[in-house]
Design an enzyme around this catalytic site. Sequence first.
Site, PDB file in Angstrom:
ATOM      1  N   ASP A  46      37.458  48.599  55.287  1.00 35.99           N
ATOM      2  CA  ASP A  46      36.818  47.646  54.386  1.00 35.99           C
ATOM      3  C   ASP A  46      37.652  46.374  54.372  1.00 35.99           C
ATOM      4  OD1 ASP A  46      35.918  46.212  52.080  1.00 35.99           O
ATOM      5  OD2 ASP A  46      35.227  48.079  51.170  1.00 35.99           O
ATOM      6  N   ILE A  86      40.662  46.497  48.340  1.00 35.90           N
ATOM      7  CA  ILE A  86      40.400  47.059  47.011  1.00 35.90           C
ATOM      8  C   ILE A  86      39.471  46.143  46.227  1.00 35.90           C
ATOM      9  CG2 ILE A  86      41.430  47.748  44.814  1.00 35.90           C
ATOM     10  CD1 ILE A  86      42.169  49.605  47.079  1.00 35.90           C
ATOM     11  N   HIS A  87      38.367  46.711  45.773  1.00 26.10           N
ATOM     12  CA  HIS A  87      37.398  46.014  44.909  1.00 26.10           C
ATOM     13  C   HIS A  87      36.652  47.104  44.148  1.00 26.10           C
ATOM     14  CE1 HIS A  87      34.313  47.062  47.924  1.00 26.10           C
ATOM     15  NE2 HIS A  87      35.262  46.761  48.791  1.00 26.10           N
ATOM     16  N   GLY A  88      35.691  46.749  43.353  1.00 25.72           N
ATOM     17  CA  GLY A  88      35.016  47.710  42.483  1.00 25.72           C
ATOM     18  C   GLY A  88      34.446  48.936  43.186  1.00 25.72           C
TER      19      GLY A  88
END
Length: 163
Positions: A8, A12-14
């Site tokens: 990704d 880091i994200h929701g």
Amino acid sequence: MIKMLRVDERLIHGQVAVVWSKALSITHIIVANDDVVNNDLQVTSMKMAVPDNIKFIARSVKDSIKILNNPKAQALSMMVVVRNFKDAEEIAKNVSGIEQINVGNYGLLPVNQHGKPQKKVDATVEVDEDDMKYIKEIAQLDIPFDSQLTPDSPKKNFKKIYE
């Protein structure tokens, strides 16, 4: 145990910090990226995005492999997040016990990592020829390899994208 190795670009994200970690009952998230470990601001912002009940670690790919191969890591419920297929391939070939490799949010940033033409292979994934060589290597491994944005999204078998 490594519940998921996720490719990704946003790291880091929701979707990663909350949705995937909850769906997989994750206790630890490791971001394996050689550039991020030298960026204190980015590490701090990712750490803030991770829920308090999950331990966050950011390390180089080489150091992440050492951590993941430590016998103590087998007792943990971990997700490893990498920014590209090269890092995913290096980890997948050097660490055993990865339950699945997942791809989401890749190749959509305004500037392509390699500056080469990209091919859309899924709704949230575009790859170039360099990515494809690593994808082919990963596809040879005996690990489920899918594109899936969130746990409730449809899965696409990534081992078949180059057929």
